[in-house]
Write an enzyme that holds these catalytic residues in place. Structure first.
Site, PDB file in Angstrom:
ATOM      1  N   HIS A   1      15.879  87.370  94.563  1.00  0.00           N
ATOM      2  CA  HIS A   1      16.346  86.652  95.744  1.00  0.00           C
ATOM      3  C   HIS A   1      15.969  85.172  95.690  1.00  0.00           C
ATOM      4  O   HIS A   1      14.791  84.817  95.633  1.00  0.00           O
ATOM      5  CB  HIS A   1      15.727  87.309  96.978  1.00  0.00           C
ATOM      6  CG  HIS A   1      16.455  87.052  98.263  1.00  0.00           C
ATOM      7  ND1 HIS A   1      17.784  87.327  98.431  1.00  0.00           N
ATOM      8  CD2 HIS A   1      16.026  86.560  99.455  1.00  0.00           C
ATOM      9  CE1 HIS A   1      18.145  87.028  99.669  1.00  0.00           C
ATOM     10  NE2 HIS A   1      17.098  86.550 100.308  1.00  0.00           N
ATOM     11  N   ASP A  21      18.827  90.951  92.834  1.00  0.00           N
ATOM     12  CA  ASP A  21      18.732  90.812  94.288  1.00  0.00           C
ATOM     13  C   ASP A  21      19.704  91.745  94.995  1.00  0.00           C
ATOM     14  O   ASP A  21      20.919  91.637  94.797  1.00  0.00           O
ATOM     15  CB  ASP A  21      19.022  89.358  94.666  1.00  0.00           C
ATOM     16  CG  ASP A  21      19.020  89.121  96.169  1.00  0.00           C
ATOM     17  OD1 ASP A  21      18.390  89.915  96.891  1.00  0.00           O
ATOM     18  OD2 ASP A  21      19.631  88.127  96.593  1.00  0.00           O
ATOM     19  N   SER A  55      19.637  82.633 101.289  1.00  0.00           N
ATOM     20  CA  SER A  55      19.742  83.835 102.099  1.00  0.00           C
ATOM     21  C   SER A  55      20.591  83.504 103.340  1.00  0.00           C
ATOM     22  O   SER A  55      21.669  82.945 103.202  1.00  0.00           O
ATOM     23  CB  SER A  55      18.357  84.380 102.459  1.00  0.00           C
ATOM     24  OG  SER A  55      18.446  85.728 102.829  1.00  0.00           O
TER      25      SER A  55
END
Length: 498
Positions: free
Chosen positions: A460, A435, A180
């Site tokens: 994710h 995601d 991320s």
């Protein structure tokens, strides 16, 4: 001392969604679920390893102004159990917008790879998160030193510190890992400091900043209709119809029935409370898609089973059931929809090392990234009360930042790092097509050494988790490709050094 497994967490990859409190609660539930997975993994695979080393070292507060002599203590972890000192690489796990604990060097894809390549495992907590922050750091005056540029400079200083502590040589190549926002940092560290970072794995990394992130809910829409993960067009249509009914009710003068049906803690006083209400309900859907199967009881298939079950009543009533199911799962009696309460929480400058760091992340959104997940276009299946203006107003109300300046900050970020065309080398960009964040990452090979992997049916940062028996074939194959690519790069470099 032998390693005694404990309930620990290492999720620096929990990107924020809109301002609703539900998303923060969903993030906490995801953390708890991940803690349980890691605990189970450590109980099974500790193999007599000793406790990793925790440390603090003085880090300059401002790397770009040498007249500022301020420092803060930055936390790091080291696991040398697997390391072969002569030629073993260094695997750097980069922290992000959460506290970082010992599991960052004990479990995960990077640890599995470290065992194979005999790597020294190190991790660094991000400045201004967890314990790596001064007591006065969150004031409006001092939070200015929180930025990705400062964080990358922290990594460079940490590189030198670890090199001295462990007598590293050029043969000990550094490979970065992050997911991320830390995934972006991983790629950017390789881009900006290629003499320090030999290679990087950037998982679910939104390297392209975007003010109005309409693409987030476009992926949500697609995922709700994707049969691979239990979605369907019927499900997507039911969700859209339910939120359309909510919007019509909120456009009127009386929302008292909404407050009862969806268990609001207080009356919805004005448009800001209604927007928070909309954000909270939308967050249940958005969070389910983003973290699909991270919390085993919450996934797209279960959501769609509820939203397409006609025996539960109208789509409005099904959304009520979905909300109740979510509230029951975290033992929530009512939902706080007060915008003033949200602002008060974001204005709080109290340092809480183990709390969700929403103030810090909102500041970075206002000053660097945007990432506002809006729903103003016709194709969005959620509430159209999720507006860009509502999000930008928070920058002004909390930090005194002119909303008009946020676009300039986003433009600078993209110019500084190259957005989704970073023009670097030896970086693997890994994304799951479920995601919503993947649309801001690198999805096609940029060169022979800027490699993009898109994993079908995963959410994710799925590749970063410890291996599990029920991992889909697409995820297993992606991990094999990451392993092969890192091995090939390390082998080529070692051959050239001879």
């Amino acid at each position: 001392m032998l390693l005694v497994p404990m309930v620990v967490l290492f999720l620096p990859w929990l990107q924020s969604a809109l301002g609703g409190r539900n998303m923060w609660l969903i993030k906490q539930q995801v953390l708890q679920s991940q803690e349980q997975r890691i605990l189970k993994h450590l109980l099974k695979n500790s193999n007599g390893m000793t406790e990793p080393k925790e440390g603090l070292f003085p880090q300059p507060l401002d790397h770009f102004n040498r007249r500022n002599n301020g420092t803060f203590k930055q936390r790091y972890w080291v696991n040398a159990n697997l390391w072969e000192p002569r030629l073993g690489p260094v695997f750097l796990f980069i922290g992000g917008e959460q506290v970082l604990l010992s599991s960052s060097v004990l479990a995960g894809e990077h640890v599995d790879l470290a065992q194979k390549y005999r790597a020294l495992l190190v991790s660094l907590e991000h400045r201004y998160y967890g314990k790596s922050i001064n007591p006065d750091g969150l004031t409006n005056q001092n939070i200015q030193f929180l930025s990705s540029q400062q964080a990358l400079a922290d990594l460079a200083t940490f590189h030198e510190f670890i090199g001295q502590q462990y007598n590293l040589t050029r043969n000990n190549r550094w490979v970065c890992f992050g997911g991320s926002y830390p995934g972006s940092l991983s790629a950017w560290f390789r881009l900006k400091f290629p003499h320090l970072a030999f290679a990087a794995v950037a998982s679910s990394a939104p390297v392209r900043a975007q003010l109005d992130f309409t693409g987030f809910n476009k992926v949500v829409s697609h995922s709700l209709s994707n049969p691979v993960v239990g979605g369907s067009m019927k499900c997507r249509s039911a969700v859209a119809s339910a939120f359309s009914q909510l919007d019509r009710i909120m456009a009127g003068s009386n929302t008292s029935q909404l407050e009862v049906d969806f268990k609001s803690c207080q009356k919805l006083n004005g448009s800001d409370d209604r927007a928070e209400f909309a954000c909270n309900l939308a967050s249940i859907v958005m969070g389910t898609v983003q973290y699909n199967k991270v919390v085993l009881s919450r996934n797209i298939a279960n959501l769609c089973q509820i939203m397409t079950n006609q025996s539960l009543g109208s789509v409005y009533q099904r959304l009520m059931v979905l909300n109740k199911d979510y509230m029951d799962s975290i033992e929530l009696q009512c939902v706080d929809n007060s915008h003033q309460n949200i602002l008060a929480n974001l204005r709080s400058t109290e340092v809480k090392p183990y709390a969700m760091a929403d103030r810090q992340w909102y500041y970075q959104m206002c000053t660097e990234f945007g990432y506002y997940q809006t729903c103003e276009d016709k194709g969005c299946p959620l509430s159209h009360w999720l507006t860009l203006r509502f999000e930008l107003d928070i920058c002004a109300e909390v930090f005194g930042i002119d909303p008009g300046s946020v676009q300039d900050a986003v433009d600078f970020t993209n110019s500084y790092y190259g957005a989704d065309h970073p023009a670097s080398s030896r970086i693997i960009f890994v994304n799951g097509d479920i995601d919503p964040w993947h649309v801001l990452s690198v999805l096609k090979n940029q060169s022979c050494s800027e490699v993009a992997l898109v994993i079908n049916g995963t959410a994710h940062c799925a590749n970063m988790n410890p291996v599990e028996q029920d991992d889909p074939p697409s995820l297993r194959q992606a991990r094999q490709k990451i392993d092969y690519q890192i091995g090939a790069w390390l082998a080529e470099e070692h051959l050239s050094s001879w």
